[in-house]
Design a protein around this motif. Structure first.
Motif, PDB file in Angstrom:
ATOM      1  N   ALA A  43       0.829  -1.206   0.000  1.00 57.75           N
ATOM      2  CA  ALA A  43       0.000   0.000   0.000  1.00 57.75           C
ATOM      3  C   ALA A  43       0.860   1.252   0.000  1.00 57.75           C
ATOM      4  N   THR A  44       1.953   1.224   0.766  1.00 52.45           N
ATOM      5  CA  THR A  44       2.863   2.379   0.821  1.00 52.45           C
ATOM      6  C   THR A  44       3.517   2.613  -0.523  1.00 52.45           C
ATOM      7  N   ARG A  45       3.957   1.535  -1.170  1.00 50.29           N
ATOM      8  CA  ARG A  45       4.606   1.669  -2.485  1.00 50.29           C
ATOM      9  C   ARG A  45       3.624   2.183  -3.530  1.00 50.29           C
ATOM     10  N   ALA A  46       2.380   1.704  -3.459  1.00 54.02           N
ATOM     11  CA  ALA A  46       1.354   2.159  -4.406  1.00 54.02           C
ATOM     12  C   ALA A  46       1.072   3.646  -4.219  1.00 54.02           C
ATOM     13  N   ALA A  47       0.973   4.068  -2.959  1.00 50.08           N
ATOM     14  CA  ALA A  47       0.731   5.487  -2.666  1.00 50.08           C
ATOM     15  C   ALA A  47       1.912   6.329  -3.118  1.00 50.08           C
ATOM     16  N   ARG A  48       3.129   5.816  -2.903  1.00 46.72           N
ATOM     17  CA  ARG A  48       4.350   6.531  -3.313  1.00 46.72           C
ATOM     18  C   ARG A  48       4.370   6.726  -4.828  1.00 46.72           C
ATOM     19  N   ARG A  49       4.042   5.671  -5.537  1.00 46.83           N
ATOM     20  CA  ARG A  49       4.023   5.763  -7.003  1.00 46.83           C
ATOM     21  C   ARG A  49       3.007   6.795  -7.473  1.00 46.83           C
ATOM     22  N   GLU A  50       1.822   6.779  -6.870  1.00 48.91           N
ATOM     23  CA  GLU A  50       0.762   7.701  -7.273  1.00 48.91           C
ATOM     24  C   GLU A  50       1.142   9.151  -6.988  1.00 48.91           C
ATOM     25  N   VAL A  51       1.682   9.392  -5.800  1.00 52.50           N
ATOM     26  CA  VAL A  51       2.043  10.768  -5.421  1.00 52.50           C
ATOM     27  C   VAL A  51       3.203  11.286  -6.266  1.00 52.50           C
ATOM     28  N   LEU A  52       4.239  10.471  -6.432  1.00 53.45           N
ATOM     29  CA  LEU A  52       5.397  10.929  -7.206  1.00 53.45           C
ATOM     30  C   LEU A  52       5.062  11.091  -8.686  1.00 53.45           C
ATOM     31  N   ALA A  53       4.089  10.339  -9.176  1.00 54.95           N
ATOM     32  CA  ALA A  53       3.620  10.547 -10.549  1.00 54.95           C
ATOM     33  C   ALA A  53       2.982  11.931 -10.666  1.00 54.95           C
ATOM     34  N   GLN A  54       2.179  12.295  -9.649  1.00 53.61           N
ATOM     35  CA  GLN A  54       1.553  13.623  -9.631  1.00 53.61           C
ATOM     36  C   GLN A  54       2.611  14.712  -9.499  1.00 53.61           C
ATOM     37  N   VAL A  55       3.608  14.476  -8.667  1.00 52.91           N
ATOM     38  CA  VAL A  55       4.706  15.432  -8.489  1.00 52.91           C
ATOM     39  C   VAL A  55       5.435  15.650  -9.810  1.00 52.91           C
ATOM     40  N   ALA A  56       5.689  14.550 -10.532  1.00 56.32           N
ATOM     41  CA  ALA A  56       6.376  14.652 -11.818  1.00 56.32           C
ATOM     42  C   ALA A  56       5.568  15.477 -12.812  1.00 56.32           C
ATOM     43  N   HIS A  57       4.261  15.244 -12.865  1.00 56.03           N
ATOM     44  CA  HIS A  57       3.408  16.004 -13.779  1.00 56.03           C
ATOM     45  C   HIS A  57       3.382  17.488 -13.403  1.00 56.03           C
ATOM     46  N   ASN A  96       1.160  14.815   3.173  1.00 61.56           N
ATOM     47  CA  ASN A  96       1.356  13.478   2.632  1.00 61.56           C
ATOM     48  C   ASN A  96       2.303  13.513   1.426  1.00 61.56           C
ATOM     49  N   ARG A  97       2.095  14.483   0.543  1.00 63.42           N
ATOM     50  CA  ARG A  97       2.958  14.604  -0.636  1.00 63.42           C
ATOM     51  C   ARG A  97       4.387  14.913  -0.236  1.00 63.42           C
ATOM     52  N   MET A  98       4.547  15.781   0.770  1.00 64.09           N
ATOM     53  CA  MET A  98       5.890  16.146   1.206  1.00 64.09           C
ATOM     54  C   MET A  98       6.635  14.943   1.777  1.00 64.09           C
ATOM     55  N   SER A  99       5.925  14.019   2.432  1.00 63.80           N
ATOM     56  CA  SER A  99       6.587  12.829   2.974  1.00 63.80           C
ATOM     57  C   SER A  99       7.183  11.991   1.855  1.00 63.80           C
ATOM     58  N   HIS A 100       6.493  11.930   0.716  1.00 65.29           N
ATOM     59  CA  HIS A 100       7.005  11.170  -0.424  1.00 65.29           C
ATOM     60  C   HIS A 100       8.128  11.923  -1.137  1.00 65.29           C
ATOM     61  N   ALA A 105      14.075  12.543  -1.999  1.00 61.90           N
ATOM     62  CA  ALA A 105      15.308  13.264  -1.700  1.00 61.90           C
ATOM     63  C   ALA A 105      16.312  12.362  -0.981  1.00 61.90           C
ATOM     64  N   GLU A 106      15.812  11.538  -0.074  1.00 68.15           N
ATOM     65  CA  GLU A 106      16.689  10.636   0.675  1.00 68.15           C
ATOM     66  C   GLU A 106      17.341   9.618  -0.239  1.00 68.15           C
ATOM     67  N   LYS A 107      16.572   9.092  -1.181  1.00 73.06           N
ATOM     68  CA  LYS A 107      17.092   8.046  -2.070  1.00 73.06           C
ATOM     69  C   LYS A 107      18.166   8.566  -3.018  1.00 73.06           C
ATOM     70  N   VAL A 108      18.152   9.860  -3.312  1.00 70.67           N
ATOM     71  CA  VAL A 108      19.155  10.420  -4.235  1.00 70.67           C
ATOM     72  C   VAL A 108      20.180  11.275  -3.489  1.00 70.67           C
ATOM     73  N   GLY A 109      20.174  11.181  -2.150  1.00 73.68           N
ATOM     74  CA  GLY A 109      21.159  11.902  -1.367  1.00 73.68           C
ATOM     75  C   GLY A 109      20.985  13.408  -1.357  1.00 73.68           C
ATOM     76  N   LYS A 110      19.744  13.869  -1.464  1.00 67.08           N
ATOM     77  CA  LYS A 110      19.470  15.304  -1.491  1.00 67.08           C
ATOM     78  C   LYS A 110      18.554  15.723  -0.330  1.00 67.08           C
ATOM     79  N   GLN A 111      18.758  15.107   0.836  1.00 68.50           N
ATOM     80  CA  GLN A 111      17.899  15.401   1.984  1.00 68.50           C
ATOM     81  C   GLN A 111      17.851  16.884   2.316  1.00 68.50           C
ATOM     82  N   ASN A 112      18.975  17.557   2.133  1.00 70.88           N
ATOM     83  CA  ASN A 112      19.052  18.977   2.501  1.00 70.88           C
ATOM     84  C   ASN A 112      18.235  19.878   1.574  1.00 70.88           C
ATOM     85  N   CYS A 113      17.735  19.318   0.478  1.00 70.69           N
ATOM     86  CA  CYS A 113      16.933  20.111  -0.461  1.00 70.69           C
ATOM     87  C   CYS A 113      15.488  20.276   0.009  1.00 70.69           C
TER      88      CYS A 113
END
Length: 204
Positions: A43-57, A96-100, A105-113
Motif C-alpha cells: 500500500a505504501t509503495r502504491a501510494a508513493r508511485r501515485e504521489v510521485l507521478a503527480q509530483v512529476a506532472h 502526505n505529498r511532502m513525505s514522499h 530526496a533521501e534516495k538520491v542523497g538530497k535530503q538537505n533540499c
C-alpha cells in the motif's frame, strides 16, 4: 581494378561505440526510482508511485521537463509547495505529498533540499480563533427538510447528546432508556456495538 573503401554502416560499427543521448524525463526517472526501491508495504509503495507521478506532472507543467531525479534542488520543492497552495490543496494532502518528496530526496542523497518540517514550507500553519464555535447547528426548518425519519432522528441525537453519527444510526431507545420513561431517566445507555472501542457507555 578500383580499390574502394568499405562503407560505414551500423553493421560494421560496434554497438558499444555508438552513444545515443538519452532524453531525461522526470516522470520516467521517478518511476524507475520507485521500482528500484521497494521499501515499505504494498500500500505504501502504491501510494508513493501515485504521489510521485503527480509530483512529476506538476514539475513538467512548471517547465522542469528535463529534470533528472538526482537533480532535485530546493527551488523545485518550493515551486511544488507554492503550486499546491495556489491550487487549494488541503493541508493533510500537502503533508502526505511532502513525505514522499522527502523519500525521493533521501534516495538520491538530497535530503538537505527538502525542509525538515512542513512548517518551514508554510504548510500546516493554523489560525486559532477563540470563543467562536464552528459547529453547524441545524434549525427546526432544516430538520423538517430531512425526509428520512431515521436520519432526522440521528441528527437530533447528535445535536442533543453530542453522539457520533454511527452511534446515532445504531441507537435503540429501549436499550438506551433501560426500560424507563423519558421523563424519569437519569442517563442514556450506549450499546457496546454502537461506536468505537466496543465498549458500552452512558451519558447523563
Amino acid at each position: 581494378g578500383w580499390f574502394s573503401q568499405p562503407q560505414l554502416t551500423l553493421t560494421n560499427v560496434k554497438t558499444d561505440q555508438v552513444r545515443i543521448p538519452m532524453k531525461i524525463d522526470i516522470f520516467a526517472d521517478l518511476m524507475r526510482l520507485v521500482e528500484r526501491n521497494r521499501d515499505g508495504s504494498y500500500a505504501t509503495r502504491a501510494a508513493r508511485r501515485e504521489v510521485l507521478a503527480q509530483v512529476a506532472h506538476d514539475l513538467k507543467d512548471m517547465g522542469f521537463r528535463t529534470l533528472a531525479a538526482t537533480g532535485l534542488k530546493p527551488k523545485h520543492v518550493a515551486a511544488l509547495v507554492e503550486r499546491w497552495k495556489a491550487s487549494g490543496i488541503v493541508v493533510g494532502t500537502m503533508k502526505n505529498r511532502m513525505s514522499h518528496v522527502r523519500w525521493w530526496a533521501e534516495k538520491v542523497g538530497k535530503q538537505n533540499c527538502v525542509p525538515r518540517t512542513n512548517a518551514e514550507s508554510g504548510i500546516g500553519m493554523r489560525r486559532y480563533v477563540t470563543n467562536i464555535s464552528k459547529a453547524l447547528v441545524p434549525t427546526s426548518g432544516d430538520l423538517e427538510k430531512i425526509a428520512d425519519e431515521r436520519l432526522r432522528c440521528s441528527v437530533e441525537l447528535q445535536q442533543a447528546f453530542g453522539l457520533r453519527r454511527e452511534e446515532c444510526l445504531k441507537f435503540q431507545a429501549k436499550y438506551a432508556l433501560a426500560g424507563l420513561t423519558a421523563d424519569v431517566v437519569q442517563e442514556i445507555h450506549l450499546g457496546p456495538t454502537w461506536g468505537k472501542g466496543g465498549r458500552a457507555g452512558a451519558i447523563p
